[in-house]
Scaffold this active site. Sequence first.
Site, short mmCIF file in Angstrom:
data_model
loop_
_atom_site.label_atom_id
_atom_site.label_comp_id
_atom_site.label_asym_id
_atom_site.label_seq_id
_atom_site.Cartn_x
_atom_site.Cartn_y
_atom_site.Cartn_z
NE ARG A 1 43.55 40.26 43.78
CZ ARG A 1 43.43 40.08 42.36
NH1 ARG A 1 43.51 38.52 42.05
NH2 ARG A 1 43.62 41.03 41.60
CB THR B 1 45.31 34.01 34.49
OG1 THR B 1 44.00 33.49 33.88
CG2 THR B 1 44.84 35.11 35.40
CG ASP C 1 41.01 41.22 34.45
OD1 ASP C 1 42.05 40.64 33.93
OD2 ASP C 1 40.75 41.08 35.32
CE LYS D 1 47.02 39.13 35.39
NZ LYS D 1 47.49 38.28 36.41
CB THR D 2 44.01 45.49 37.70
OG1 THR D 2 43.48 44.28 36.98
CG2 THR D 2 42.87 46.40 37.44
#
Length: 382
Positions: free
Chosen positions: A251, A192, A143, A98-99
């Site tokens: 990740r 999330t 975020d 997302k980032t």
Amino acid sequence: MTAPGPPGRSGDTRNAGDPGAGGDAGAGGEARPRTEITTPEVLESDERPDASLRPRRLDEFIGQARVKESLSVFVEAALGREEALDHTLFYGPPGLGKTTLALLLAEELGVGIKLTSGPVLEKPGDLAGLLTNLPPRGILFIDEIHRLRPVIEEFLYPAMEDYRIEIRLGDGPRVETFSMKLERFTLVGATTRFGLLTAPMRARFGVIERLGYYPPEELARIVTRSASLLDIPITPGGAGEIARRARGTPRIANRLLRRVRDYAQVRSDGTIDSGTAEKGLTLLNVDEYGLDEMDARVLKAIIETFDGGPVGLASLAVAVGEDAGTLEEVYEPYLIQNGYMQRTSRGRVATRKAYERFGYALPSDREGSEGGSQGALFGDDG
């Protein structure tokens, strides 16, 4: 492939050896720090390496094909009209990019971007400073936007709709305010917990995109690309083995790659093939299904302690010595989506697949009852 959290984002502090972080008690009553390498949350060790693995252009981003195609259209249209992109929201499990997508939007639009997170915005002045310093058509990335304080959220509404903010001069019954115009900007939010966003906030986003877990073949491409950037010799078999155990999360795949690299350097010839990857991942307690020690503890607790369930979240958290929020946000989505657990109105239930994975016999009263309805991944109190 994934980007580290923005400034102020809280990482996984369970790896810092905090005795209250759910570590097992060792001799003498001292807690042993437990490192969960497969957590999708940002760890301190991820920060610098992940930054070097980010794609530079949107077309370099691997996976999320539908999301990427939609964003390409929206970006091209905004550039053609020389307007700011509509406010955009990304939601889904942590660690999926997302980032990174927010940073790529800024790159594609050729504008500046400022990054922050919901928990660090404590008062309207914090947000006003960010908004007033944005360049024309710039991007503000928030975020964990579901964790914004109500006063901050209210302050943000006129900024998103009318591109203005109300500044208060002083306090008290005769406080004065004045309106300040802002440059047209794009708010990009990431969360999330989509269900925790208020309805007024959700309604102000013109673009809402959900990011899903990655299939192994896409993760293998990500691992191969990352290995190339980090100058790590790797075979297709080695990349595939890491991808299969990465829980569908880039990740985690990149983190496993770096740890298997260490194993290959010390215990092998430096090349990551399928055999080396398998041995290295076994050493890290990541099995062939991507399940780690905590996953096993959760499923075994449901089966052994609670007779397969149903069991409430709070009781399960106490049984495994983990925070309830971490269980719900980090571990449960993967276990549910891969068929090891069901979330029902009465609580968590272990599935036939979980029984078979750990060699337990399914109770006779559960025979033929599998496949019932299952609660939603996000927002179900269960």
